[in-house]
Design an enzyme around this catalytic site. Structure first.
Site, PDB file in Angstrom:
ATOM      1  N   THR A 197       0.869  -1.176   0.000  1.00 57.92           N
ATOM      2  CA  THR A 197       0.000   0.000   0.000  1.00 57.92           C
ATOM      3  C   THR A 197       0.902   1.221   0.000  1.00 57.92           C
ATOM      4  OG1 THR A 197      -1.844  -1.001   1.145  1.00 57.92           O
ATOM      5  CG2 THR A 197      -1.503   1.338   1.561  1.00 57.92           C
ATOM      6  N   ASP A 228      -8.923   0.006   5.475  1.00 59.22           N
ATOM      7  CA  ASP A 228      -8.818   1.253   6.232  1.00 59.22           C
ATOM      8  C   ASP A 228      -8.428   2.450   5.356  1.00 59.22           C
ATOM      9  OD1 ASP A 228      -6.299  -0.112   5.853  1.00 59.22           O
ATOM     10  OD2 ASP A 228      -5.371   1.429   7.091  1.00 59.22           O
ATOM     11  N   THR A 247      -0.378   2.050   6.881  1.00 59.39           N
ATOM     12  CA  THR A 247      -0.302   0.824   6.105  1.00 59.39           C
ATOM     13  C   THR A 247      -0.202  -0.361   7.055  1.00 59.39           C
ATOM     14  OG1 THR A 247       0.996  -0.491   4.565  1.00 59.39           O
ATOM     15  CG2 THR A 247       2.210   1.134   5.848  1.00 59.39           C
ATOM     16  N   GLY A 248      -0.885  -1.434   6.692  1.00 57.32           N
ATOM     17  CA  GLY A 248      -0.871  -2.610   7.549  1.00 57.32           C
ATOM     18  C   GLY A 248      -2.195  -3.330   7.452  1.00 57.32           C
ATOM     19  N   GLY A 250      -5.569  -3.662   7.618  1.00 54.76           N
ATOM     20  CA  GLY A 250      -6.552  -2.588   7.667  1.00 54.76           C
ATOM     21  C   GLY A 250      -7.611  -2.710   8.738  1.00 54.76           C
TER      22      GLY A 250
HETATM   23  N1  ASP Z   1      -4.099  -1.236   4.859  1.00 55.12           N
HETATM   24  C1  ASP Z   1      -4.320  -1.937   3.614  1.00 55.12           C
HETATM   25  C2  ASP Z   1      -5.633  -2.658   3.682  1.00 55.12           C
HETATM   26  O1  ASP Z   1      -5.907  -3.300   4.668  1.00 55.12           O
HETATM   27  C3  ASP Z   1      -3.269  -2.937   3.281  1.00 55.12           C
HETATM   28  C4  ASP Z   1      -1.838  -2.507   3.405  1.00 55.12           C
HETATM   29  O2  ASP Z   1      -1.549  -1.480   4.003  1.00 55.12           O
HETATM   30  O3  ASP Z   1      -0.954  -3.201   2.878  1.00 55.12           O
HETATM   31  O4  ASP Z   1      -6.362  -2.620   2.714  1.00 55.12           O
END
Ligand code: ASP
Length: 329
Positions: A197, A228, A247-248, A250
């Protein structure tokens, strides 16, 4: 005059350090540096933070190793469904899109939602229709297809899991070996991070802040799943104190309302950006979430905390005009 500053991320949860090659690392660094240059060029000319974060995110969306725009992960049905949000801290206005297909740069569409509608979030068919009305550039499915994302989907389906774009512990197969290792993951030519992301935050010469985030979400995610990223306050937020892009995993950033949490801690506790962001990540850890964030305040301070093994990230500040790019902790 405020100190200009820009920070970007290309996803928290990187390829395991043990699997990163020199060649691949250079490619990631190249993508991050190009985005920093794009955003910095705007700020240096005295341009607004909103334009800077858009320019940086467009550059990251166009770079195929990151999970947004070109290179977005696949849903369980083999489609690319993307989410994006942009927020202007000065006017406290925001625009977001969710579940859009074939839009080349979802962040541009998010900005149109902010500037041309009375709404904040448009999703699905409606968002795609709005893209057509606004003359936003689209691209055929083939443009978004990248082989590493396709292989990633096949692995996730074989394992029966919904996969974050950042898996630090690859699932073990019956033979005790990760499926990805068996498939010689990542493919040498394509990279193949489990995540990516992208996001940017900036402070311009007037001390105005902006944040932007764009994603393909999670590999093998359910049809219609929205993360998120496009939810203001969860994955993206900007006001008169700070701008934040997350990022992470979500779902946990939604539960922690993490992007807004940084601002709330600054406002209510009267603490610094760095302390607030650190506390937000500590809270994320407490609720079992994994990931990171980038944030900037009105003095041009930047912070980039995370609790995952790594986070593709970079920043430049007016202090020294030095471009700093990092992947691991
Ligand atoms: N936050 C993003 C989601 O959950 C994914 C990511 O940050 O890699 O869609």
């Amino acid at each position: 005059m405020a100190k200009i500053a820009l920070a970007i991320h290309g996803g928290a949860g990187t390829i395991l350090r043990s699997q990163m090659t020199e060649e691949l690392e250079l490619e990631y660094r190249r993508g991050l540096e190009a985005a920093l240059k794009a955003g910095w060029a705007v700020l240096e000319k005295g341009g607004p933070s909103l334009d800077a974060v858009e320019a940086a995110v467009v550059s990251l969306e166009d770079f195929p190793l990151f999970n947004s725009g070109r290179g977005a992960v696949f849903t369980s049905e083999g489609k690319n469904e993307m989410d994006a949000a942009i927020m202007d801290g000065k006017s406290l206005s925001a625009g977001a899109v969710a579940f859009v297909r074939n839009v080349r740069n979802p962040i541009r569409l998010a900005r149109k939602v902010m500037e041309k509608t009375e709404h904040i979030l448009l999703a699905g068919e409606g968002a795609n229709q709005f893209a057509a009305e606004m003359g936003i550039e689209t691209a055929p499915d083939e443009y978004f297809f990248t082989e590493h994302r396709w292989l990633q989907l096949q692995d996730a389906i074989a394992d029966g899991r919904v996969q974050l774009d950042h898996v630090s512990e690859p699932a073990a197969s019956a033979a005790g070996q990760s499926v990805r290792t068996k498939r010689n993951w990542p493919p040498a030519n394509a990279g193949g991070s489990d995540l990516g992301t992208v996001g940017a935050v900036a402070c311009d010469k007037n001390g105005s802040l902006a944040a932007a985030t764009s994603t393909g979400g999670m590999t093998n995610k359910k049809f219609g799943r929205i993360g998120d990223t496009p939810l203001i306050g969860a994955g993206t937020y900007a006001d008169d104190l700070c701008a934040v892009s997350c990022t992470g995993h979500g779902e946990y950033f939604m539960l922690g309302v993490s992007a807004y949490d940084v601002s709330a801690r600054m406002r209510y506790k009267e603490i610094s950006l760095e302390d607030a962001a650190r506390e937000t990540i500590a809270r994320l850890t407490e609720i079992s979430g994994e990931g990171g964030l980038i944030a900037v305040d009105t003095h041009g301070n930047v912070t980039l905390p995370f609790n995952s093994e790594g986070m593709y990230r970079g920043h430049i500040t007016g202090n020294d005009n030095l471009m700093v790019v990092d992947i691991y902790s």
